[in-house]
Write a protein that holds these residues in place. Structure first.
Motif, mmCIF file in Angstrom:
data_model
loop_
_atom_site.group_PDB
_atom_site.id
_atom_site.type_symbol
_atom_site.label_atom_id
_atom_site.label_comp_id
_atom_site.label_asym_id
_atom_site.label_seq_id
_atom_site.Cartn_x
_atom_site.Cartn_y
_atom_site.Cartn_z
ATOM 1 N N LEU A 13 0.835 -1.204 0.000
ATOM 2 C CA LEU A 13 0.000 0.000 0.000
ATOM 3 C C LEU A 13 0.871 1.257 0.000
ATOM 4 O O LEU A 13 0.638 2.212 0.747
ATOM 5 C CB LEU A 13 -0.930 -0.018 1.224
ATOM 6 C CG LEU A 13 -2.036 -1.093 1.191
ATOM 7 C CD1 LEU A 13 -2.625 -1.311 2.577
ATOM 8 C CD2 LEU A 13 -3.135 -0.709 0.204
ATOM 9 N N LEU A 14 1.859 1.259 -0.858
ATOM 10 C CA LEU A 14 2.882 2.303 -0.857
ATOM 11 C C LEU A 14 2.301 3.693 -1.110
ATOM 12 O O LEU A 14 2.466 4.612 -0.303
ATOM 13 C CB LEU A 14 3.951 1.975 -1.908
ATOM 14 C CG LEU A 14 5.089 2.987 -2.078
ATOM 15 C CD1 LEU A 14 5.862 3.147 -0.777
ATOM 16 C CD2 LEU A 14 6.027 2.554 -3.199
ATOM 17 N N GLY A 19 0.592 8.755 0.758
ATOM 18 C CA GLY A 19 -0.371 9.813 0.441
ATOM 19 C C GLY A 19 -1.118 10.288 1.677
ATOM 20 O O GLY A 19 -1.346 11.492 1.862
ATOM 21 N N LEU A 20 -1.481 9.358 2.558
ATOM 22 C CA LEU A 20 -2.217 9.717 3.767
ATOM 23 C C LEU A 20 -1.355 10.455 4.784
ATOM 24 O O LEU A 20 -1.878 11.087 5.701
ATOM 25 C CB LEU A 20 -2.827 8.459 4.402
ATOM 26 C CG LEU A 20 -4.090 7.935 3.707
ATOM 27 C CD1 LEU A 20 -4.412 6.524 4.151
ATOM 28 C CD2 LEU A 20 -5.269 8.864 3.993
ATOM 29 N N LEU A 21 -0.037 10.401 4.631
ATOM 30 C CA LEU A 21 0.839 11.183 5.513
ATOM 31 C C LEU A 21 0.715 12.680 5.231
ATOM 32 O O LEU A 21 1.058 13.500 6.078
ATOM 33 C CB LEU A 21 2.308 10.756 5.334
ATOM 34 C CG LEU A 21 2.800 9.540 6.103
ATOM 35 C CD1 LEU A 21 4.245 9.237 5.728
ATOM 36 C CD2 LEU A 21 2.669 9.734 7.608
ATOM 37 N N ALA A 45 11.228 11.085 -1.439
ATOM 38 C CA ALA A 45 10.944 11.665 -2.754
ATOM 39 C C ALA A 45 9.992 12.854 -2.651
ATOM 40 O O ALA A 45 9.964 13.714 -3.538
ATOM 41 C CB ALA A 45 10.357 10.597 -3.682
ATOM 42 N N SER A 46 9.214 12.908 -1.556
ATOM 43 C CA SER A 46 8.261 14.010 -1.369
ATOM 44 C C SER A 46 8.806 15.117 -0.477
ATOM 45 O O SER A 46 8.176 16.162 -0.348
ATOM 46 C CB SER A 46 6.965 13.460 -0.751
ATOM 47 O OG SER A 46 6.380 12.493 -1.601
ATOM 48 N N LEU A 47 9.938 14.869 0.155
ATOM 49 C CA LEU A 47 10.521 15.864 1.045
ATOM 50 C C LEU A 47 11.427 16.831 0.288
ATOM 51 O O LEU A 47 12.084 16.448 -0.683
ATOM 52 C CB LEU A 47 11.343 15.188 2.149
ATOM 53 C CG LEU A 47 10.576 14.447 3.245
ATOM 54 C CD1 LEU A 47 11.557 13.786 4.211
ATOM 55 C CD2 LEU A 47 9.647 15.396 3.999
ATOM 56 N N GLY A 96 4.647 13.406 11.031
ATOM 57 C CA GLY A 96 3.955 12.194 10.613
ATOM 58 C C GLY A 96 4.730 10.948 10.998
ATOM 59 O O GLY A 96 5.958 10.954 11.084
ATOM 60 N N ILE A 97 3.970 9.876 11.244
ATOM 61 C CA ILE A 97 4.545 8.577 11.599
ATOM 62 C C ILE A 97 3.893 7.514 10.730
ATOM 63 O O ILE A 97 2.666 7.472 10.596
ATOM 64 C CB ILE A 97 4.293 8.245 13.086
ATOM 65 C CG1 ILE A 97 4.987 9.273 13.998
ATOM 66 C CG2 ILE A 97 4.770 6.846 13.413
ATOM 67 C CD1 ILE A 97 4.597 9.150 15.462
ATOM 68 N N LEU A 98 4.729 6.656 10.150
ATOM 69 C CA LEU A 98 4.246 5.539 9.332
ATOM 70 C C LEU A 98 4.772 4.238 9.924
ATOM 71 O O LEU A 98 5.956 4.141 10.276
ATOM 72 C CB LEU A 98 4.735 5.683 7.893
ATOM 73 C CG LEU A 98 4.494 4.504 6.943
ATOM 74 C CD1 LEU A 98 3.002 4.311 6.691
ATOM 75 C CD2 LEU A 98 5.226 4.709 5.621
ATOM 76 N N ALA A 99 3.911 3.238 10.046
ATOM 77 C CA ALA A 99 4.336 1.913 10.510
ATOM 78 C C ALA A 99 3.711 0.849 9.623
ATOM 79 O O ALA A 99 2.496 0.818 9.441
ATOM 80 C CB ALA A 99 3.915 1.693 11.962
#
Length: 304
Positions: A13-14, A19-21, A45-47, A96-99
């Motif tokens: 779900l890359l 995207g939700l971040l 890539a988005s930073l 933001g946090i992604l796990a």
């Protein structure tokens, strides 16, 4: 050294998760499960040049996948130490946090680590090779009632006491120290129709116990409330009902029971606003491309 991060682990779900971040190019982010670095690379890539990303992983094998990027910091640590590890590096809050929870493809495919029943290996299952307890120690040392508890709670095995008793009887004859010996030990209570499903649950239960996964997840979720800025986002991908229930309840209510507290006026007191009313699941195209994504559920929320 890993030459191909995608072979290490295909990110699930890359686009949906990153995207939700809602990435701010100048923001600071934490990827709690670096692994092969797929999600981290997409975040980078988005930073912009001022952005920062901290990638957590307790497995030294993941070091080889670090991107050569000054904005990225690899944190060799279990994510249960999220807040302390960030503070040690001078960071109090993140945007933001992604796990991406569970086990990477690398762990399943590296047979000698003992995560899979589809091979013969020492019964290890430690994500952190410096961890003290192996699956062999659990299988050979836990009493029958404790084995029953973890097989029922962590593996959701049907009639867990039967599997526990099979293990206890087998270890009395000889230590159960390999994945094959464990499969042989539970053979008398393995349903012939659902053998793979039963063994998957059995190995899952042992892995969760060895690595303290549920406790670590609870600790990380609780710390996320202290680490996230107001307006910061928490995005979590889970792979079994135990994880998903914890995540769903926490995002809904800020606690693990899922009970939303109310103030004197009857207004809901929740620390998050949900971004996903229902869990996001992989598309048919992703399922075809990466069958291991089939049980993934993505949930996200904004800290109020």
């Amino acid at each position: 050294m890993t030459q191909n991060p995608t072979a290490y682990h295909t990110p699930v779900l890359l686009e949906e998760s990153v995207g939700l971040l809602g990435i701010d190019p100048a923001g600071t982010y934490a990827d709690l499960t670096f692994g092969g670095g797929g999600h981290s690379r997409r975040i980078l890539a988005s930073l912009g040049p001022e952005g920062r990303l901290f990638g957590f992983d307790q497995d030294p094998d993941a070091l080889a996948n670090r991107p050569d990027d000054a904005r990225f910091v690899f944190v060799e640590s279990n994510f249960r130490f999220l807040r302390g590890a960030l503070r040690l590096r001078g960071v109090e809050e993140v945007d933001g946090i992604l796990a991406d929870l569970g086990v990477s493809s690398h762990h399943f495919d590296t047979v000698e680590r003992g995560f899979s029943f589809r091979g013969d290996a020492p019964l290890d299952m430690r994500m952190n090779q410096r961890g003290r307890v192996t699956a062999a120690e659990v299988v050979n040392g836990y009493p029958a009632d404790e084995l029953t508890r973890i097989l029922g709670d962590w593996g959701e095995v049907d009639t867990p006491w039967k599997a526990a008793n099979c293990i206890v009887r087998a270890r009395q004859a000889a230590p159960i120290d390999t994945t094959v010996r464990l499969v042989e030990a539970v053979a008398p209570c393995t349903p012939k129709k659902d053998e793979a499903k039963f063994l998957t649950k059995l190995f899952q239960a042992l892995r969760i116990e060895v690595n303290g996964e549920m406790e670590a997840l609870k600790m990380a979720l609780e710390q996320s409330l202290k680490v996230l800025k107001p307006g910061g986002r928490l995005v979590v991908i889970s792979y079994h009902s135990l994880e998903d229930r914890l995540v769903k309840n926490f995002l809904r209510s800020g606690n693990f029971s899922g009970r939303v507290e109310k103030d004197f006026y009857g207004r809901s007191q929740t620390p998050f606003e949900l971004l996903t009313r229902k869990a996001v699941v992989p598309s048919p195209e992703e399922l075809e491309r990466n069958p291991r994504s089939r049980s993934a559920k993505l949930r996200a929320a904004v800290k109020l």
